[in-house]
Design an enzyme around this catalytic site. Structure first.
Site, PDB file in Angstrom:
ATOM      1  N   HIS A  46      95.165  95.138  52.099  1.00 31.64           N
ATOM      2  CA  HIS A  46      95.289  95.735  50.776  1.00 31.64           C
ATOM      3  C   HIS A  46      94.875  94.707  49.718  1.00 31.64           C
ATOM      4  O   HIS A  46      94.923  93.498  49.960  1.00 31.64           O
ATOM      5  CB  HIS A  46      96.734  96.154  50.519  1.00 31.64           C
ATOM      6  CG  HIS A  46      97.178  97.344  51.303  1.00 31.64           C
ATOM      7  ND1 HIS A  46      98.172  98.180  50.860  1.00 31.64           N
ATOM      8  CD2 HIS A  46      96.778  97.842  52.500  1.00 31.64           C
ATOM      9  CE1 HIS A  46      98.370  99.139  51.737  1.00 31.64           C
ATOM     10  NE2 HIS A  46      97.538  98.950  52.757  1.00 31.64           N
ATOM     11  N   GLU A  48      96.330  93.590  47.021  1.00 26.75           N
ATOM     12  CA  GLU A  48      97.361  92.620  46.659  1.00 26.75           C
ATOM     13  C   GLU A  48      97.510  91.540  47.727  1.00 26.75           C
ATOM     14  O   GLU A  48      97.597  90.355  47.417  1.00 26.75           O
ATOM     15  CB  GLU A  48      98.730  93.310  46.495  1.00 26.75           C
ATOM     16  CG  GLU A  48      98.748  94.407  45.467  1.00 26.75           C
ATOM     17  CD  GLU A  48      98.493  95.793  46.050  1.00 26.75           C
ATOM     18  OE1 GLU A  48      97.511  95.982  46.811  1.00 26.75           O
ATOM     19  OE2 GLU A  48      99.268  96.709  45.728  1.00 26.75           O
ATOM     20  N   CYS A  76     102.390  99.641  47.185  1.00 26.19           N
ATOM     21  CA  CYS A  76     103.109 100.298  48.277  1.00 26.19           C
ATOM     22  C   CYS A  76     104.279  99.401  48.700  1.00 26.19           C
ATOM     23  O   CYS A  76     104.439  98.286  48.197  1.00 26.19           O
ATOM     24  CB  CYS A  76     102.172 100.537  49.456  1.00 26.19           C
ATOM     25  SG  CYS A  76     101.658  99.004  50.298  1.00 26.19           S
ATOM     26  N   CYS A  79     103.097  95.907  50.043  1.00 27.34           N
ATOM     27  CA  CYS A  79     102.627  94.985  49.004  1.00 27.34           C
ATOM     28  C   CYS A  79     103.754  94.569  48.067  1.00 27.34           C
ATOM     29  O   CYS A  79     103.828  93.409  47.659  1.00 27.34           O
ATOM     30  CB  CYS A  79     101.471  95.613  48.247  1.00 27.34           C
ATOM     31  SG  CYS A  79     100.004  95.821  49.295  1.00 27.34           S
TER      32      CYS A  79
END
Length: 146
Positions: A46, A48, A76, A79
């Protein structure tokens, strides 16, 4: 947030869900990341996580107090957890994620009792631009599938 949007557009061009992140200290960008899950076939890739990993490697530490992260969408659970454990001071995000956002849209990780870190959270920054990019990406995907 405009720089995080640039990262999201990089993901878009790679046919990745267009999410971008930048980490800032003293008004200077020190790390960037965008979504690479499909390219890397890595569920952890992801935006992040990619930005945090870059900064961890650069600084040779996993602790990041004094830093802010700008993300084009509400993080999410994974993260948000990475942000929690890395001790980032502030989370600034663009669009809400009603299906998976862990800062209030689905649930709020930072409201869980006994956690030991509580960053400042600010959402809705350039929300329309961030949401628009995601909508355009998924609309394009649906049209290709027809």
């Amino acid at each position: 947030m405009k720089e995080a949007l640039k990262e999201a557009k990089k993901a878009f061009l790679l046919d990745e869900v267009p999410i971008g992140a930048v980490i800032v200290k003293d008004d200077k960008i020190v790390a960037r990341g965008h979504n690479l899950r499909e390219s890397k076939q890595d569920v952890l890739a992801h935006a992040e996580i990619n930005a945090i990993r870059k900064l961890n490697k650069k600084l040779k530490t996993w602790r990041l107090p004094g830093y802010k992260i700008y993300i084009t969408i509400e993080p999410c659970a994974m993260c948000a957890g990475a942000i929690l454990w890395s001790r980032l001071d502030e989370i600034i995000y663009g669009a809400k994620d009603p299906k998976g956002g862990a800062l209030g849209s689905s649930f709020n990780l930072f409201n869980v009792p006994n956690i030991n870190h509580h960053p400042q959270i600010r959402g809705g920054v350039l929300e329309d631009e961030c949401a628009s990019l995601l909508k355009r990406f998924f609309k394009t995907k649906r049209e290709k599938e027809k």
